[in-house]
Design a protein around this motif. Structure first.
Motif, mmCIF file in Angstrom:
data_model
loop_
_atom_site.group_PDB
_atom_site.id
_atom_site.type_symbol
_atom_site.label_atom_id
_atom_site.label_comp_id
_atom_site.label_asym_id
_atom_site.label_seq_id
_atom_site.Cartn_x
_atom_site.Cartn_y
_atom_site.Cartn_z
ATOM 1 N N ALA A 64 38.075 15.757 25.957
ATOM 2 C CA ALA A 64 36.782 15.167 25.626
ATOM 3 C C ALA A 64 36.225 16.086 24.470
ATOM 4 O O ALA A 64 36.391 17.135 24.251
ATOM 5 C CB ALA A 64 35.967 15.480 26.709
ATOM 6 N N SER A 65 35.771 15.040 23.617
ATOM 7 C CA SER A 65 34.859 15.905 22.479
ATOM 8 C C SER A 65 33.473 15.587 22.562
ATOM 9 O O SER A 65 33.052 14.477 23.037
ATOM 10 C CB SER A 65 35.604 15.481 21.170
ATOM 11 N N TYR A 66 32.737 16.466 22.095
ATOM 12 C CA TYR A 66 31.184 16.347 22.335
ATOM 13 C C TYR A 66 30.706 16.020 20.911
ATOM 14 O O TYR A 66 31.060 17.155 19.958
ATOM 15 C CB TYR A 66 30.508 17.791 22.834
ATOM 16 N N ASP A 67 29.770 15.216 20.581
ATOM 17 C CA ASP A 67 29.365 15.321 19.520
ATOM 18 C C ASP A 67 28.173 16.000 19.286
ATOM 19 O O ASP A 67 27.106 15.595 20.029
ATOM 20 C CB ASP A 67 29.001 13.568 19.240
ATOM 21 N N ARG A 73 31.233 19.591 16.339
ATOM 22 C CA ARG A 73 32.130 18.929 17.654
ATOM 23 C C ARG A 73 32.792 19.923 18.110
ATOM 24 O O ARG A 73 33.549 20.724 17.624
ATOM 25 C CB ARG A 73 32.682 17.814 17.126
ATOM 26 N N GLU A 76 37.456 19.906 24.666
ATOM 27 C CA GLU A 76 37.495 20.626 25.869
ATOM 28 C C GLU A 76 38.715 19.678 26.504
ATOM 29 O O GLU A 76 38.916 18.436 26.575
ATOM 30 C CB GLU A 76 36.350 20.532 26.558
#
Ligand code: IMP
Ligand code: MG
Length: 170
Positions: A64-67, A73, A76
């Protein structure tokens, strides 16, 4: 919302056949682990694996990538492989490489685990958006920097089922 075709089912199938031949030539004796990055790449993996033939193990990872902003970014691991990576040749299978940040993260993880080699095959590559160091080793098609769906790729879990790749038109 309407979907306009960018790549037909036939174009994808014939390019996948060519990619499989390139991969077979590149690995000669060894059979790399096909590491599919969930969820978008499962359709491509299924077709590529069948073109490659026997002897290629498959496994999966989800990240998962967090913007935040694009440059902040973070990526995880959400689901990890069940395969021991040390001493393996690994071929990451991606549907699309955009900024390349997901890929850069995965390359780091797999190398840290002692993979003998890590290469990348992606059906689609947005070269204008790419911020990573090295281009993917095997690229199906280069696309302009626009959002596409179908053949596994989604917008909020929709459109994955399309047999072709398309752009959304309001
Ligand atoms: P990157 O980390 O920016 O390279 O983005 C990688 C992931 O974002 C891809 O594996 C896709 O899951 C998703 N993605 C990037 N561009 C698109 C698109 O145009 N359509 C659907 N998903 C996309
Ligand atoms: Mg992907």
């Amino acid at each position: 919302m309407r979907v306009e075709t960018v790549l037909t089912e036939e174009q994808i199938a014939s390019r996948t056949r060519e990619l499989a031949q390139q991969i077979q030539r590149a690995y000669a004796e060894s059979r790399p682990l096909l590491l599919s990055v969930l969820k978008g790449s499962v359709f491509f993996l299924a077709d590529l694996a069948r073109e490659l033939g026997s002897g290629y193990p498959i496994d999966f990872m989800a990240v998962a990538s967090y913007d935040g902003t694009r440059s902040t970014r973070a990526v995880e691991i959400r689901l990890d492989v069940s395969t021991h990576i040390e001493g393996r040749d690994v071929l990451i299978v991606e549907d699309i490489v955009d900024s390349g940040l997901t890929l850069e993260y995965l390359l780091g993880v797999l190398k840290a685990r002692g993979a003998t080699s890590v290469r990348v095959v992606t059906l689609l590559f947005k070269s204008d958006a790419f911020q990573g160091r090295d281009r993917p080793d095997f690229i199906g098609f280069e696309l302009p920097n626009e959002f596409v769906v179908g053949y596994g790729m989604d917008l909020n879990e929709e459109w994955r089922n399309l047999k072709f790749v398309g752009r959304l038109v309001p």
